[in-house]
Design a protein around this motif. Structure first.
Motif, PDB file in Angstrom:
ATOM      1  N   LEU A  69       0.790  -1.192  -0.038  1.00 49.77           N
ATOM      2  CA  LEU A  69      -0.068   0.054  -0.104  1.00 49.77           C
ATOM      3  C   LEU A  69       0.918   1.224  -0.124  1.00 49.77           C
ATOM      4  O   LEU A  69       1.942   1.385   0.212  1.00 49.77           O
ATOM      5  CB  LEU A  69      -0.874  -0.012   1.158  1.00 49.77           C
ATOM      6  N   VAL A  70       0.162   2.281  -0.619  1.00 53.99           N
ATOM      7  CA  VAL A  70       0.919   3.763  -0.206  1.00 53.99           C
ATOM      8  C   VAL A  70       0.067   4.391   0.787  1.00 53.99           C
ATOM      9  O   VAL A  70      -1.270   4.672   0.718  1.00 53.99           O
ATOM     10  CB  VAL A  70       1.017   4.442  -1.580  1.00 53.99           C
ATOM     11  N   LEU A  71       0.542   4.873   1.944  1.00 52.74           N
ATOM     12  CA  LEU A  71      -0.136   5.650   2.826  1.00 52.74           C
ATOM     13  C   LEU A  71       0.390   6.979   3.139  1.00 52.74           C
ATOM     14  O   LEU A  71       1.548   7.195   2.831  1.00 52.74           O
ATOM     15  CB  LEU A  71       0.041   5.032   4.356  1.00 52.74           C
ATOM     16  N   VAL A  72      -0.342   8.061   3.434  1.00 50.06           N
ATOM     17  CA  VAL A  72       0.107   9.404   3.403  1.00 50.06           C
ATOM     18  C   VAL A  72      -0.726  10.195   4.705  1.00 50.06           C
ATOM     19  O   VAL A  72      -1.673   9.770   5.136  1.00 50.06           O
ATOM     20  CB  VAL A  72      -0.183  10.214   2.302  1.00 50.06           C
ATOM     21  N   ASN A  73       0.327  10.482   5.632  1.00 52.55           N
ATOM     22  CA  ASN A  73      -0.284  11.403   6.857  1.00 52.55           C
ATOM     23  C   ASN A  73       0.232  12.637   6.435  1.00 52.55           C
ATOM     24  O   ASN A  73       1.243  13.132   6.509  1.00 52.55           O
ATOM     25  CB  ASN A  73       0.231  10.905   8.067  1.00 52.55           C
ATOM     26  N   THR A  74      -0.917  13.566   6.342  1.00 52.55           N
ATOM     27  CA  THR A  74      -0.556  15.054   6.108  1.00 52.55           C
ATOM     28  C   THR A  74      -1.310  15.979   7.059  1.00 52.55           C
ATOM     29  O   THR A  74      -1.893  15.422   7.981  1.00 52.55           O
ATOM     30  CB  THR A  74      -0.663  15.431   4.782  1.00 52.55           C
ATOM     31  N   GLY A  75      -1.439  17.162   6.854  1.00 47.80           N
ATOM     32  CA  GLY A  75      -2.274  18.123   7.520  1.00 47.80           C
ATOM     33  C   GLY A  75      -1.396  18.834   8.465  1.00 47.80           C
ATOM     34  O   GLY A  75      -0.184  18.521   8.851  1.00 47.80           O
ATOM     35  N   ASP A  76      -2.109  19.725   9.213  1.00 55.47           N
ATOM     36  CA  ASP A  76      -1.289  20.736  10.112  1.00 55.47           C
ATOM     37  C   ASP A  76      -1.378  20.282  11.816  1.00 55.47           C
ATOM     38  O   ASP A  76      -0.763  20.986  12.553  1.00 55.47           O
ATOM     39  CB  ASP A  76      -1.686  22.072  10.070  1.00 55.47           C
ATOM     40  N   GLY A  77      -1.731  19.178  12.153  1.00 56.39           N
ATOM     41  CA  GLY A  77      -2.123  18.726  13.324  1.00 56.39           C
ATOM     42  C   GLY A  77      -0.963  17.941  13.656  1.00 56.39           C
ATOM     43  O   GLY A  77      -0.367  17.269  12.890  1.00 56.39           O
ATOM     44  N   LYS A  78      -0.792  17.544  15.132  1.00 54.60           N
ATOM     45  CA  LYS A  78       0.171  16.662  15.578  1.00 54.60           C
ATOM     46  C   LYS A  78      -0.056  15.108  15.383  1.00 54.60           C
ATOM     47  O   LYS A  78      -1.216  14.776  15.392  1.00 54.60           O
ATOM     48  CB  LYS A  78       0.474  16.888  17.049  1.00 54.60           C
ATOM     49  N   GLY A  79       0.929  14.442  14.829  1.00 50.80           N
ATOM     50  CA  GLY A  79       0.665  12.816  14.765  1.00 50.80           C
ATOM     51  C   GLY A  79       1.066  12.172  13.580  1.00 50.80           C
ATOM     52  O   GLY A  79       0.771  11.158  13.343  1.00 50.80           O
ATOM     53  N   LYS A  80       1.232  13.122  12.544  1.00 52.92           N
ATOM     54  CA  LYS A  80       1.727  12.622  11.109  1.00 52.92           C
ATOM     55  C   LYS A  80       2.912  11.384  11.411  1.00 52.92           C
ATOM     56  O   LYS A  80       3.062  10.266  11.000  1.00 52.92           O
ATOM     57  CB  LYS A  80       2.268  13.628  10.303  1.00 52.92           C
ATOM     58  N   SER A  81       3.942  11.942  12.139  1.00 50.56           N
ATOM     59  CA  SER A  81       5.393  10.922  12.209  1.00 50.56           C
ATOM     60  C   SER A  81       4.909   9.952  13.197  1.00 50.56           C
ATOM     61  O   SER A  81       5.311   8.784  13.014  1.00 50.56           O
ATOM     62  CB  SER A  81       6.422  11.884  12.472  1.00 50.56           C
ATOM     63  N   THR A  82       4.684  10.217  14.250  1.00 51.79           N
ATOM     64  CA  THR A  82       4.181   9.452  15.370  1.00 51.79           C
ATOM     65  C   THR A  82       3.315   8.222  14.994  1.00 51.79           C
ATOM     66  O   THR A  82       3.529   6.812  15.216  1.00 51.79           O
ATOM     67  CB  THR A  82       4.104   9.792  16.411  1.00 51.79           C
ATOM     68  N   ALA A  83       2.277   8.620  14.084  1.00 45.55           N
ATOM     69  CA  ALA A  83       1.472   7.333  13.593  1.00 45.55           C
ATOM     70  C   ALA A  83       2.324   6.460  12.524  1.00 45.55           C
ATOM     71  O   ALA A  83       2.069   5.300  12.673  1.00 45.55           O
ATOM     72  CB  ALA A  83       0.171   8.076  13.028  1.00 45.55           C
ATOM     73  N   ALA A  84       2.947   7.103  11.953  1.00 49.91           N
ATOM     74  CA  ALA A  84       3.926   6.048  10.967  1.00 49.91           C
ATOM     75  C   ALA A  84       4.853   5.362  11.729  1.00 49.91           C
ATOM     76  O   ALA A  84       5.112   4.321  11.497  1.00 49.91           O
ATOM     77  CB  ALA A  84       4.776   7.155   9.853  1.00 49.91           C
ATOM     78  N   PHE A  85       5.484   6.086  12.957  1.00 48.02           N
ATOM     79  CA  PHE A  85       6.313   4.893  13.553  1.00 48.02           C
ATOM     80  C   PHE A  85       5.559   3.946  14.352  1.00 48.02           C
ATOM     81  O   PHE A  85       5.908   2.949  14.690  1.00 48.02           O
ATOM     82  CB  PHE A  85       7.252   6.256  14.606  1.00 48.02           C
TER      83      PHE A  85
END
Ligand code: ATP
Ligand code: MG
Length: 191
Positions: free
Chosen positions: A24-40
């Motif tokens: 799959l290809v997943l993308v976490n974007t937006g201006d809120g906190k949690g993009k990197s931590t959800a990927a980790f």
């Protein structure tokens, strides 16, 4: 709760055949906190299934990220990070652009190699949006990646072509952030 009250997004779709895809290809974007931590967090799931996992970090601050990098390395994750140059505090843009291209070369190689079942491209949207790496090359490399490599991209303002090619896109929306009320980034929470 009656069927009519149930939000439609939660309802199973019985007519629809589910299929397996190799990746799959997943993308976490937006201006809120949690993009990197959800990927980790997803890395933990992948490691639990004994998947080979890679990370390429496109941005770095001198002090941030060391927490998750150290833990991921202990878990056997192949963690590639820019040494210096392309940081949040960088004042030398030429050097930053060069370092970003180096990070992209590492990412492109990992996308094609077939060595990973999960590859996190953390903060990849920034060098694309700054024009430091060519978006077209990124979309192409993701599309032509090794079949079993799931790609997880993070960063604000994900470009539309990345959203278009992704299977799952989440926009983290900031409701509040402590930073705005003057609280500095916190070790253990923010890095
Ligand atoms: P995190 O790494 O905590 O999941 P993120 O990846 O969603 O955050 P980035 O845009 O990569 O967010 O920001 C990197 C740093 O800035 C992190 O330390 C994060 O906690 C912090 N941060 C995230 N969102 C905001 C915001 N809206 N305002 C200020 N700082 C933020
Ligand atoms: Mg981030």
């Amino acid at each position: 709760m009656s069927a009519t009250q149930e939000p439609s997004v939660c309802r199973p779709q019985p007519q629809r055949e589910r299929r397996d895809v190799p990746s799959l290809v997943l993308v976490n974007t937006g201006d809120g906190k949690g993009k990197s931590t959800a990927a980790f967090g997803t890395i933990m799931r992948a490691v639990a299934r004994e998947w080979p996992v890679g990370v390429v970090q496109f941005m770095k601050s001198g002090k941030w990220r060391v927490g998750e990098e150290a833990v991921a390395r202990k878990l056997g994750v192949d963690w590639w990070t820019i040494g210096d140059g392309f940081t949040w505090e960088s004042d030398d843009l030429d050097r930053s652009a060069g370092t970003a291209r180096e990070a992209w070369a590492a990412a492109a190689e990992k996308l094609a190699s077939g060595d990973y079942r999960l590859l996190v491209l953390d903060e990849i949207t920034y060098p694309i949006n700054y024009g430091w790496i060519a978006g077209d090359a990124v979309w192409q490399a993701i599309r032509e990646r090794a079949e079993h490599t799931t790609v997880f991209c993070t960063g604000r303002n994900a470009p539309q072509p990345l959203i278009d090619l992704a299977d799952t896109v989440t926009e983290m929306r900031k409701v509040k952030h402590a930073y705005e009320s003057g609280v500095r980034a916190r070790r253990g929470i923010d890095y």
